[in-house]
Write an enzyme that holds these catalytic residues in place. Structure first.
Site, short mmCIF file in Angstrom:
data_model
loop_
_atom_site.label_atom_id
_atom_site.label_comp_id
_atom_site.label_asym_id
_atom_site.label_seq_id
_atom_site.Cartn_x
_atom_site.Cartn_y
_atom_site.Cartn_z
N LYS A 11 0.81 -1.36 -0.01
CA LYS A 11 0.03 -0.06 0.19
C LYS A 11 0.76 1.03 0.10
O LYS A 11 2.12 1.23 0.04
CB LYS A 11 -0.79 0.09 1.34
CG LYS A 11 -0.20 -0.12 2.64
CD LYS A 11 -1.32 -0.46 3.56
CE LYS A 11 -0.39 -0.48 5.04
NZ LYS A 11 -1.21 -0.95 6.23
N TYR A 230 14.93 30.04 9.66
CA TYR A 230 13.96 30.37 10.07
C TYR A 230 13.60 30.54 11.45
O TYR A 230 14.12 29.63 12.20
CB TYR A 230 12.68 30.02 9.34
CG TYR A 230 12.46 30.22 7.74
CD1 TYR A 230 12.12 31.61 7.58
CD2 TYR A 230 12.48 29.30 6.92
CE1 TYR A 230 12.24 32.02 6.17
CE2 TYR A 230 12.52 29.66 5.69
CZ TYR A 230 12.34 30.90 5.31
OH TYR A 230 12.04 31.05 3.94
C1 LIG Z 1 -0.30 -1.88 6.50
C2 LIG Z 1 -1.01 -3.50 7.04
C3 LIG Z 1 -0.41 -4.43 7.20
C4 LIG Z 1 1.32 -4.30 7.08
O1 LIG Z 1 1.70 -3.78 8.45
P1 LIG Z 1 3.30 -3.54 8.59
O2 LIG Z 1 3.18 -2.85 10.14
O3 LIG Z 1 3.90 -2.41 7.87
O4 LIG Z 1 4.02 -4.83 8.61
C5 LIG Z 1 -0.80 -5.69 7.50
N1 LIG Z 1 -2.25 -5.94 7.53
C6 LIG Z 1 -3.06 -4.93 7.32
C7 LIG Z 1 -4.51 -4.90 7.37
C8 LIG Z 1 -2.28 -3.44 6.94
O5 LIG Z 1 -3.27 -2.38 6.90
#
Ligand SMILES: *Cc1c(COP(=O)(O)O)cnc(C)c1O
Length: 335
Positions: A11, A230
């Site tokens: 993702k 800044y």
């Molecule tokens: C993002 C996600 C993962 C992976 O999580 P990590 O902490 O990056 O290993 C697994 N399952 C679901 C449903 C997720 O949304």
């Protein structure tokens, strides 16, 4: 114990690493999991033929066509998604029933799981029903809602259902104190060399997939009382040299990173000084007297774990990975 199969989680553009790169790197994964439907379609168009899992499922009716045409496996976590499937035309789609085992984000309550499972099983468009849940606190042994507790709820409400199970994000895989047996695992951040919680990446021998690099574009000599950037947040107490790095929050470097956040200049560890601006940030050159314009700067990655930078900035490695901006030039290692 039989080996689990793996959904490699891609993702958010493979946590900022690019889907094309992920496709090559995760060639041997059993499937790819993500939440963005247009990106799932893109994965098919790039040639990925193995399973793809939509971890939040369909967002509305218009998503059904993509699920059907591109053979996407889809999570079902609410009644709306059940209704979309019930009205769907011919197809044979594997679906994944999400159980709310205590996180109270997505999923059906334990009391409803059995019913929904049988409803889905009876649908002509559904070829197979799997089960999944997600752990809230695998990285925190002090939490009340432990993975063991969630696991117990999950097992209680799914007992006797004939289905494959997917569990375990990176935290559960690396840090959980008990073995969480299942058919499929769903690691994300660890595949990119990140560590959930406050764990030390060295401990797991994870290698960073991403290194954010830049260079010095200016050097300034400061006198006592001179300030930097800044807000003049950093003020020199003695004569010192500082470097100006071509990287700022518009590149995805966190603006809230404070003075002291670690940075490498010519491979030597030093620190951020003052406020991060849009296109630049400043570093202390005291430990690197030989540094000059053009010296290489590592913001995170090789030699500097992203989680260390994230901790200094009050966030997590995940957020930094995902936030690298489009204007940053990508180079793929080994290509
Ligand atoms: C993002 C996600 C993962 C992976 O999580 P990590 O902490 O990056 O290993 C697994 N399952 C679901 C449903 C997720 O949304």
């Amino acid at each position: 114990m039989p080996l689990s199969r793996m959904w490699a989680v891609v993702k958010a553009d493979a946590y900022g690493h690019g889907l094309q790169n992920a496709l090559r790197a995760f060639e041997s994964a059993d499937g790819l999991a993500l939440v963005e439907i247009d990106r799932a379609v893109a994965l098919r168009e790039m040639g990925w033929t193995k399973p793809i899992l939509l971890m939040e499922g369909m967002f509305d009716r218009s998503d059904w066509a993509a699920v059907r045409d591109y053979r996407l496996e889809t999570v079902v976590h609410n009644d709306e998604q059940v209704a979309i499937l019930a009205e769907a035309g011919e197809a044979a789609i594997p679906v994944h029933l999400k159980v709310n085992s205590g996180m109270n984000r997505l999923g059906f309550s334990p009391a409803r799981v059995r019913d929904i499972f049988h409803t889905l099983k009876a649908m002509p468009v559904v070829s197979k029903v799997s089960l999944l849940t997600h752990f809230a606190n695998a990285d925190n042994p002090a939490a009340v809602l432990t993975p063991a507790r969630q696991m117990q709820r999950f097992l209680d409400c799914t007992a006797g259902l004939d289905a494959e199970i997917s569990l375990s994000n990176s935290a559960a895989l690396l840090l959980a104190t008990q073995q969480l047996h299942c058919d499929w695992i769903r690691p994300g951040v660890m595949l990119y060399g990140g560590v959930p919680g406050n764990g030390a990446p060295q401990r797991y021998q994870l290698k960073p997939a991403m290194t954010l690099r830049s260079a010095l574009i200016a050097v300034q000599d400061l006198q006592p009382g001179d300030s930097v950037g800044y807000g003049s947040l950093f003020c020199a107490h003695a004569p010192m040299r500082i470097g100006v790095v071509a990287c700022g929050y518009a590149d995805g470097y966190p603006r809230h990173a404070p003075t002291g956040t670690p940075i490498l200049v010519d491979g030597v560890r030093t620190q951020l000084l003052g406020r991060v601006s849009m296109d630049m940030l400043s570093v202390d050159l005291t430990p690197v007297p030989g540094a000059r314009i053009g010296s290489s700067v590592t913001l995170w990655g090789d030699g500097l774990p992203i989680d260390e930078v994230a901790t200094a900035a009050g966030t997590i490695g995940y957020e930094l990975m995902c936030a690298v901006a489009p204007r940053v030039r990508r180079e793929v290692r080994g290509s």
